[in-house]
Design an enzyme around this catalytic site. Structure first.
Site, mmCIF file in Angstrom:
data_model
loop_
_atom_site.group_PDB
_atom_site.id
_atom_site.type_symbol
_atom_site.label_atom_id
_atom_site.label_comp_id
_atom_site.label_asym_id
_atom_site.label_seq_id
_atom_site.Cartn_x
_atom_site.Cartn_y
_atom_site.Cartn_z
ATOM 1 N N SER A 13 54.428 78.624 71.533
ATOM 2 C CA SER A 13 53.588 78.717 70.645
ATOM 3 C C SER A 13 53.411 80.251 70.246
ATOM 4 O O SER A 13 52.880 80.903 70.875
ATOM 5 C CB SER A 13 52.225 78.210 70.901
ATOM 6 O OG SER A 13 51.149 78.482 69.930
ATOM 7 N N HIS A 38 56.488 76.510 67.815
ATOM 8 C CA HIS A 38 55.136 75.879 67.555
ATOM 9 C C HIS A 38 54.187 76.806 66.723
ATOM 10 O O HIS A 38 54.051 77.949 67.325
ATOM 11 C CB HIS A 38 54.635 75.415 68.701
ATOM 12 C CG HIS A 38 53.492 74.572 68.449
ATOM 13 N ND1 HIS A 38 53.337 73.151 68.384
ATOM 14 C CD2 HIS A 38 52.001 74.777 68.735
ATOM 15 C CE1 HIS A 38 52.301 72.696 68.330
ATOM 16 N NE2 HIS A 38 51.329 73.677 68.679
ATOM 17 N N ASP A 40 50.698 77.271 64.860
ATOM 18 C CA ASP A 40 49.302 76.599 65.073
ATOM 19 C C ASP A 40 48.675 77.069 64.101
ATOM 20 O O ASP A 40 48.159 78.269 63.952
ATOM 21 C CB ASP A 40 48.800 77.101 66.608
ATOM 22 C CG ASP A 40 49.215 76.283 67.720
ATOM 23 O OD1 ASP A 40 48.952 74.972 67.529
ATOM 24 O OD2 ASP A 40 49.554 76.939 68.709
ATOM 25 N N MET A 42 44.865 77.263 62.164
ATOM 26 C CA MET A 42 43.529 76.961 62.487
ATOM 27 C C MET A 42 42.693 77.529 61.241
ATOM 28 O O MET A 42 43.197 78.432 60.733
ATOM 29 C CB MET A 42 43.094 77.798 63.676
ATOM 30 C CG MET A 42 43.983 77.317 64.964
ATOM 31 S SD MET A 42 43.437 77.906 66.493
ATOM 32 C CE MET A 42 44.717 77.418 67.608
ATOM 33 N N HIS A 77 51.601 72.568 63.563
ATOM 34 C CA HIS A 77 50.444 71.930 64.289
ATOM 35 C C HIS A 77 49.273 72.284 63.131
ATOM 36 O O HIS A 77 48.657 73.182 63.453
ATOM 37 C CB HIS A 77 50.327 72.134 65.484
ATOM 38 C CG HIS A 77 49.183 71.626 66.202
ATOM 39 N ND1 HIS A 77 48.618 72.089 67.479
ATOM 40 C CD2 HIS A 77 48.091 70.475 65.813
ATOM 41 C CE1 HIS A 77 47.584 71.428 67.818
ATOM 42 N NE2 HIS A 77 47.346 70.508 66.690
ATOM 43 N N MET A 79 45.645 72.275 62.182
ATOM 44 C CA MET A 79 44.282 72.144 62.827
ATOM 45 C C MET A 79 43.181 72.223 61.600
ATOM 46 O O MET A 79 42.653 73.348 61.754
ATOM 47 C CB MET A 79 44.127 72.675 64.095
ATOM 48 C CG MET A 79 44.747 72.436 65.379
ATOM 49 S SD MET A 79 44.661 73.689 66.767
ATOM 50 C CE MET A 79 46.544 74.299 65.937
ATOM 51 N N MET A 148 47.112 66.316 72.883
ATOM 52 C CA MET A 148 46.566 67.745 73.207
ATOM 53 C C MET A 148 45.971 67.535 74.612
ATOM 54 O O MET A 148 45.439 66.739 74.869
ATOM 55 C CB MET A 148 45.413 67.973 72.177
ATOM 56 C CG MET A 148 45.575 68.199 70.883
ATOM 57 S SD MET A 148 46.682 69.664 70.779
ATOM 58 C CE MET A 148 46.032 70.858 71.196
ATOM 59 N N ASP A 186 50.476 69.571 74.272
ATOM 60 C CA ASP A 186 50.196 70.912 73.692
ATOM 61 C C ASP A 186 48.962 71.264 74.636
ATOM 62 O O ASP A 186 47.763 70.816 74.580
ATOM 63 C CB ASP A 186 49.862 70.722 72.402
ATOM 64 C CG ASP A 186 49.557 72.143 71.674
ATOM 65 O OD1 ASP A 186 49.646 73.100 72.434
ATOM 66 O OD2 ASP A 186 49.568 72.209 70.579
HETATM 67 C C1 DX5 Z 1 45.638 75.206 70.935
HETATM 68 C C2 DX5 Z 1 47.142 75.086 70.393
HETATM 69 C C3 DX5 Z 1 48.046 75.410 71.480
HETATM 70 C C4 DX5 Z 1 48.131 76.560 72.214
HETATM 71 C C5 DX5 Z 1 48.557 76.399 73.481
HETATM 72 O O1 DX5 Z 1 44.852 74.640 69.849
HETATM 73 O O2 DX5 Z 1 47.311 73.998 69.861
HETATM 74 O O3 DX5 Z 1 49.249 75.229 70.834
HETATM 75 O O4 DX5 Z 1 48.762 77.651 71.543
HETATM 76 O O5 DX5 Z 1 48.321 77.710 74.020
HETATM 77 P P1 DX5 Z 1 48.710 77.700 75.812
HETATM 78 O O6 DX5 Z 1 50.069 77.264 76.147
HETATM 79 O O7 DX5 Z 1 48.270 79.158 76.073
HETATM 80 O O8 DX5 Z 1 47.568 76.481 76.236
HETATM 81 ZN ZN ZN Z 2 49.398 73.316 68.860
#
Ligand code: DX5
Ligand code: ZN
Length: 230
Positions: A13, A38, A40, A42, A77, A79, A148, A186
């Protein structure tokens, strides 16, 4: 465990990468053996954090390839809420897979169809407290289930153990469907728990801080693969 031995995928990620050197970080983690990237996304609305949008995905896309020129899939991903407009923008920006949280879409089936109509694979993401029920009516249409194992919004959190039971349940649903669906996990994935998560039925592993938190990305990815073989 799935009936047939899965081809495991490790999806670093970029959330935990150095944002001041994002392109170099992408290249370094691909050189280190990343199977997917990956990404992310947000929005400071669905989750309490704000990251990157489609323009950054588009800028990185040409660099998401291995030394032999083969493309490394970009696993977005989302969010975000609402889902559909950004899903479309990420499809146009070069995403290969786009996953969203069913709570964030008013019409889950429509969102899945819209992603697929743009030539991307579609996934549904399940928060730690979200049941898998929506799969009753969507499993025939999706390509990926993302469980998750932390609450979404931040990297570096601890793995929530109840995710293991949910992974087992999701694996049973995939086996019953007879479809080729990836089961991704994840949050909080490390070298020392990845084998346990695989034993529960996962085949694809997101890892942010475990990889980018260490100086040698290849060493971490190799160690994860060794755990998966063992
Ligand atoms: C959290 C993300 C994850 C995050 C995971 O909302 O969706 O992808 O980057 O990070 P680690 O591997 O550090 O838990
Ligand atoms: Zn993620």
């Amino acid at each position: 465990m799935p009936k047939t031995l899965p081809t495991y995928r490790i999806a670093p990620s970029l959330l935990s990468a150095d944002f001041a050197r994002l392109g170099d970080e992408l290249k370094a983690v691909i050189a280190g053996g990343a199977d997917w990237i990956h990404f992310d996304v947000m929005d400071n609305h669905y989750v309490p954090n704000l990251t990157f949008g489609p323009m950054i995905c588009q800028a990185l896309k040409p660099h998401a390839k291995r030394a032999d020129g083969t493309a490394v899939p970009i696993d977005v991903h989302l969010m975000v809420q609402p889902v559909d407009s950004l899903a479309a923008a990420f499809a146009d920006a070069g995403a290969d897979l786009i996953s969203f949280h069913p709570e964030a879409s008013s019409h889950v089936h429509r969102s899945v169809q819209a992603i697929k109509a743009r030539g991307c694979k579609a996934g549904l993401v399940f928060n730690p407290a979200t049941p898998l029920d929506v799969l009753d009516w969507t499993i025939d249409d999706i390509d990926l289930i993302l469980i998750m194992s932390v609450n979404p919004g931040f990297g570096g959190q601890s793995f929530i153990d109840s995710a293991l039971r949910k992974i087992e349940q999701a694996r049973k649903r995939i086996e019953a469907s007879g479809r080729d669906i990836r089961l991704e996990v994840d949050g909080g994935i490390k070298i020392d728990n990845i084998a346990r998560v695989a034993a529960a039925g996962a085949d694809t592993f997101v890892a942010g801080s475990a990889i980018f938190g260490k100086p040698d990305y290849k060493a971490v990815i190799d160690a994860m693969r060794a755990e998966l073989k063992g």
